[in-house]
Scaffold this motif. Structure first.
Motif, PDB file in Angstrom:
ATOM      1  N   ILE A 288       0.823  -1.207   0.000  1.00  0.00           N
ATOM      2  CA  ILE A 288       0.000   0.000   0.000  1.00  0.00           C
ATOM      3  C   ILE A 288       0.862   1.264   0.000  1.00  0.00           C
ATOM      4  O   ILE A 288       0.567   2.226  -0.718  1.00  0.00           O
ATOM      5  CB  ILE A 288      -0.964  -0.018   1.200  1.00  0.00           C
ATOM      6  CG1 ILE A 288      -1.950  -1.189   1.061  1.00  0.00           C
ATOM      7  CG2 ILE A 288      -1.732   1.311   1.304  1.00  0.00           C
ATOM      8  CD1 ILE A 288      -2.876  -1.375   2.244  1.00  0.00           C
ATOM      9  N   SER A 289       1.939   1.270   0.773  1.00  0.00           N
ATOM     10  CA  SER A 289       2.773   2.481   0.870  1.00  0.00           C
ATOM     11  C   SER A 289       3.674   2.667  -0.340  1.00  0.00           C
ATOM     12  O   SER A 289       4.266   3.742  -0.516  1.00  0.00           O
ATOM     13  CB  SER A 289       3.622   2.433   2.144  1.00  0.00           C
ATOM     14  OG  SER A 289       4.538   1.345   2.110  1.00  0.00           O
TER      15      SER A 289
ATOM     16  N   PRO B 291       3.968  12.789   4.044  1.00  0.00           N
ATOM     17  CA  PRO B 291       5.258  12.572   4.725  1.00  0.00           C
ATOM     18  C   PRO B 291       5.360  11.144   5.252  1.00  0.00           C
ATOM     19  O   PRO B 291       4.357  10.525   5.636  1.00  0.00           O
ATOM     20  CB  PRO B 291       5.236  13.592   5.873  1.00  0.00           C
ATOM     21  CG  PRO B 291       3.798  13.908   6.077  1.00  0.00           C
ATOM     22  CD  PRO B 291       3.142  13.785   4.736  1.00  0.00           C
ATOM     23  N   LYS B 292       6.578  10.617   5.276  1.00  0.00           N
ATOM     24  CA  LYS B 292       6.789   9.212   5.600  1.00  0.00           C
ATOM     25  C   LYS B 292       6.314   8.850   7.002  1.00  0.00           C
ATOM     26  O   LYS B 292       5.868   7.718   7.244  1.00  0.00           O
ATOM     27  CB  LYS B 292       8.265   8.852   5.435  1.00  0.00           C
ATOM     28  CG  LYS B 292       8.518   7.351   5.438  1.00  0.00           C
ATOM     29  CD  LYS B 292       9.917   7.006   4.974  1.00  0.00           C
ATOM     30  CE  LYS B 292      10.097   5.495   4.883  1.00  0.00           C
ATOM     31  NZ  LYS B 292      11.447   5.123   4.385  1.00  0.00           N
ATOM     32  N   ASP B 293       6.379   9.802   7.955  1.00  0.00           N
ATOM     33  CA  ASP B 293       5.976   9.475   9.318  1.00  0.00           C
ATOM     34  C   ASP B 293       4.467   9.274   9.460  1.00  0.00           C
ATOM     35  O   ASP B 293       3.986   8.849  10.506  1.00  0.00           O
ATOM     36  CB  ASP B 293       6.463  10.536  10.304  1.00  0.00           C
ATOM     37  CG  ASP B 293       5.903  11.922   9.995  1.00  0.00           C
ATOM     38  OD1 ASP B 293       5.224  12.081   8.956  1.00  0.00           O
ATOM     39  OD2 ASP B 293       6.139  12.847  10.805  1.00  0.00           O
ATOM     40  N   LYS B 294       3.703   9.563   8.392  1.00  0.00           N
ATOM     41  CA  LYS B 294       2.246   9.371   8.408  1.00  0.00           C
ATOM     42  C   LYS B 294       1.812   8.092   7.686  1.00  0.00           C
ATOM     43  O   LYS B 294       0.633   7.750   7.675  1.00  0.00           O
ATOM     44  CB  LYS B 294       1.560  10.573   7.746  1.00  0.00           C
ATOM     45  CG  LYS B 294       1.820  11.915   8.414  1.00  0.00           C
ATOM     46  CD  LYS B 294       1.087  12.021   9.738  1.00  0.00           C
ATOM     47  CE  LYS B 294       1.239  13.417  10.325  1.00  0.00           C
ATOM     48  NZ  LYS B 294       0.591  13.522  11.660  1.00  0.00           N
TER      49      LYS B 294
ATOM     50  N   VAL C 214      -1.971   3.707   6.220  1.00  0.00           N
ATOM     51  CA  VAL C 214      -2.181   2.320   5.786  1.00  0.00           C
ATOM     52  C   VAL C 214      -3.225   1.655   6.676  1.00  0.00           C
ATOM     53  O   VAL C 214      -4.125   0.955   6.192  1.00  0.00           O
ATOM     54  CB  VAL C 214      -0.859   1.530   5.801  1.00  0.00           C
ATOM     55  CG1 VAL C 214      -1.127   0.032   5.627  1.00  0.00           C
ATOM     56  CG2 VAL C 214       0.073   2.002   4.696  1.00  0.00           C
ATOM     57  N   GLY C 215      -3.129   1.878   7.982  1.00  0.00           N
ATOM     58  CA  GLY C 215      -4.112   1.319   8.902  1.00  0.00           C
ATOM     59  C   GLY C 215      -5.518   1.825   8.620  1.00  0.00           C
ATOM     60  O   GLY C 215      -6.491   1.067   8.670  1.00  0.00           O
TER      61      GLY C 215
END
Length: 539
Positions: free
Chosen positions: A375-376, A387-390, A395-396
């Motif tokens: 998914i990512s 941003p990657k930290d999100k 995904v959840g």
């Protein structure tokens, strides 16, 4: 003689994983008599397929383990048989039609070779095997059956591959046929033909049929009795009519309430100019014309459903619109720019706006990637989105939207059922928040409650974000609930195009009328009346 052809007693199956023990089947019991059809109904992951795999000795052990129970065939416990005796039973006495034909057909051999090999393994001569393979290919309505024998699995459409599987399973006229979602990939007319064929063979041979399905219409058409499974447990059983008319368990009531085709039909509301305008789209493969000049328009927030038999050109249309294959002619203007002549660089920029959910998730999901990676991956390619930290949080959220748990992020595709894999594919398409999603049988593998949930989600996205859909489907009740327009295709041509109300209430073409007549209804009384009307028209 034993009381029943098949009797499952107190069967339990566990799977031991790194995150703990999964109780896939919990102490279930049911029986099946000769000449009878029993349906096992339930959601993806409810244990339907696991219980049938135990009958065929197809559970990988480890990680799987049958922890309790008996599986009696004519009174003999299959679980106590030697491996050699079990091999003799499988194929000749018990046969199985699998949900995912591509995973069970060898890609390096022609389907004719595989068919003949299965027959020869059980003592049939090469000449007889060839004749029987051809006869069965004709009976399951494969086009040009003589040439079909010499084709490889990848040369067939999804529905045609399923017909090959059905022919192979029926070859030895087994006493017990296990059909795991046997018509999921089939259009309504071929589904009706295949189900009628199963019933005809059942009458000829007296075989028992155990059919695993999420489709209440299939249950009402072919089954005598039904058992309902939820989370590995059997929660309800009875005759099809009794369970439909008077369900006792809350889960059964939810399944019946989720059946499509009963709500109000959409009236097109989209305004303005089309965002996609297709004119005279053409595609050939050698001498075969897959598309013969297809034209239609699509506005923002609008859904055009494309229906027709397998091989009618529906999936080919989807692939050329997304330039997964090159068209041979015509134009497809997306917001004024022709998709068919767009440069690779411009097409890359547009990929975020145009997404596709494929018919077969086994092919479209990389088996070496986890759900999180699948998914990512969209955000790796288009990092400006988020941003990657999100990523993990999003995904959840996407998994929750399609009816899966955020806890599934670390699993791989093979650890899910067919319906669950399709939900992952839908979540992946939604990750880029596109403007157009092409759904190629995107919900055909889902059970009715999750199907309703996903369609509600897609409808919400359409209204809130203006996403447009090209919705390729063979499930006409679902089309009736979701689409604004219906485009009926036959042999590469558009034979009818109109609003849902126009096509469903007043079909003009005999082919459209035949499709609608073959559609299954979850109400067993309505379906019985439809079946009797079909038989009367034939006679």
């Amino acid at each position: 003689m034993a009381d029943h052809l098949l009797e499952v007693r107190n069967l339990s199956v566990d799977f031991h994983t790194v995150t703990g023990t999964v109780h896939a089947v919990r102490n279930i019991s049911y029986y099946l008599d000769r000449g009878e059809t029993l349906a096992i109904l339930g959601e993806s992951g409810s244990g339907k397929s696991v219980s049938s795999s135990a009958i065929m000795n197809l559970i990988d052990m480890p990680p799987g383990k049958i922890t309790s129970g008996e599986i009696l065939l004519d009174g003999k416990d299959l679980l106590k048989m030697s491996a050699e005796a079990r091999r003799e039973v499988n194929g000749r006495r018990i046969a199985m039609i699998f949900q995912d034909p591509l995973s069970h057909l060898n890609p390096v051999y022609t389907v004719g070779w595989q068919m003949r090999e299965a027959l020869k393994t059980h003592g049939i001569s090469t000449k007889q095997a060839q004749a029987e393979a051809l006869r069965l290919f004709k009976r399951v309505a494969l086009p040009d059956p003589e040439r079909a024998l010499d084709k490889y699995p990848h040369e067939f459409s999804g529905g045609q591959r399923q017909r090959v599987m059905i022919a192979m399973a029926l070859a030895l006229k087994p006493d017990l046929l296990i059909a795991d979602e046997p018509t999921t990939a089939l259009d309504v007319t071929v589904q009706a033909e295949v189900l009628a064929l199963l019933k005809e063979l059942q009458r000829e041979t007296g075989m028992g049929v155990l059919i695993i399905t999420h489709d209440l219409g299939v249950v009402s058409e072919v089954a005598d009795r039904v058992v309902v499974m939820e989370k590995g447990q059997l929660v309800e059983s009875g005759t099809v009519r009794d369970v439909y008319r008077n369900p006792q368990h809350a889960y059964t009531k939810k399944l019946i309430a989720a059946a499509p085709g009963k709500g109000e039909m959409h009236e097109p509301e989209a305004q303005g100019e089309p965002i996609l305008s297709v004119k005279d789209a053409r595609k050939s493969y050698g001498d075969f014309e897959a598309l013969k000049g297809v034209s239609f328009d699509l506005k923002q927030g609008e859904t055009v459903a494309v229906v027709g038999e397998s091989g009618s050109g529906k999936s080919t249309l989807a692939r050329i619109l997304l330039r997964l294959e090159e068209p041979d002619g015509g134009t497809a203007y997306w917001k004024g720019k022709d998709l068919f002549t767009m440069s690779p660089g411009d097409l890359f920029k547009l990929r975020r706006d145009l997404q596709m959910v494929f018919q077969d998730p086994t092919q479209s999901l990389n088996p070496r990637m986890t759900v999180y990676q699948l998914i990512s991956e969209a955000w790796v390619i288009h990092p400006e989105i988020m941003p990657k930290d999100k990523w993990r949080e999003r995904v959840g959220e996407l998994l929750g939207q399609v009816g899966l748990s955020p806890e599934h992020v670390g699993r791989y595709p093979h650890q899910f059922s067919g319906g669950q894999r399709q939900r992952i594919a839908i979540a992946r398409a939604l990750a880029l928040e596109p403007q157009l999603i092409v759904c190629d049988e995107a919900v055909s593998a889902l059970d009715v409650s999750v199907q309703a949930q996903v369609i509600t989600l897609l409808d919400k996205l359409r209204k809130e974000m203006g996403i447009a859909f090209i919705f390729i489907a063979h499930d006409l009740p679902l089309v009736r609930d979701f689409a604004d327009y219906v485009m009926v295709m036959q042999k590469g041509e558009v034979v009818e195009l109109g609003t849902v109300a126009q096509v469903f209430d007043n079909p003009q073409k005999p082919y459209t009328q035949a499709l609608l007549a073959a559609s299954l209804d979850p109400d067993p009384d309505v379906q019985a009346a439809s079946r009797n009307a079909r038989l009367a028209s034939v006679s």
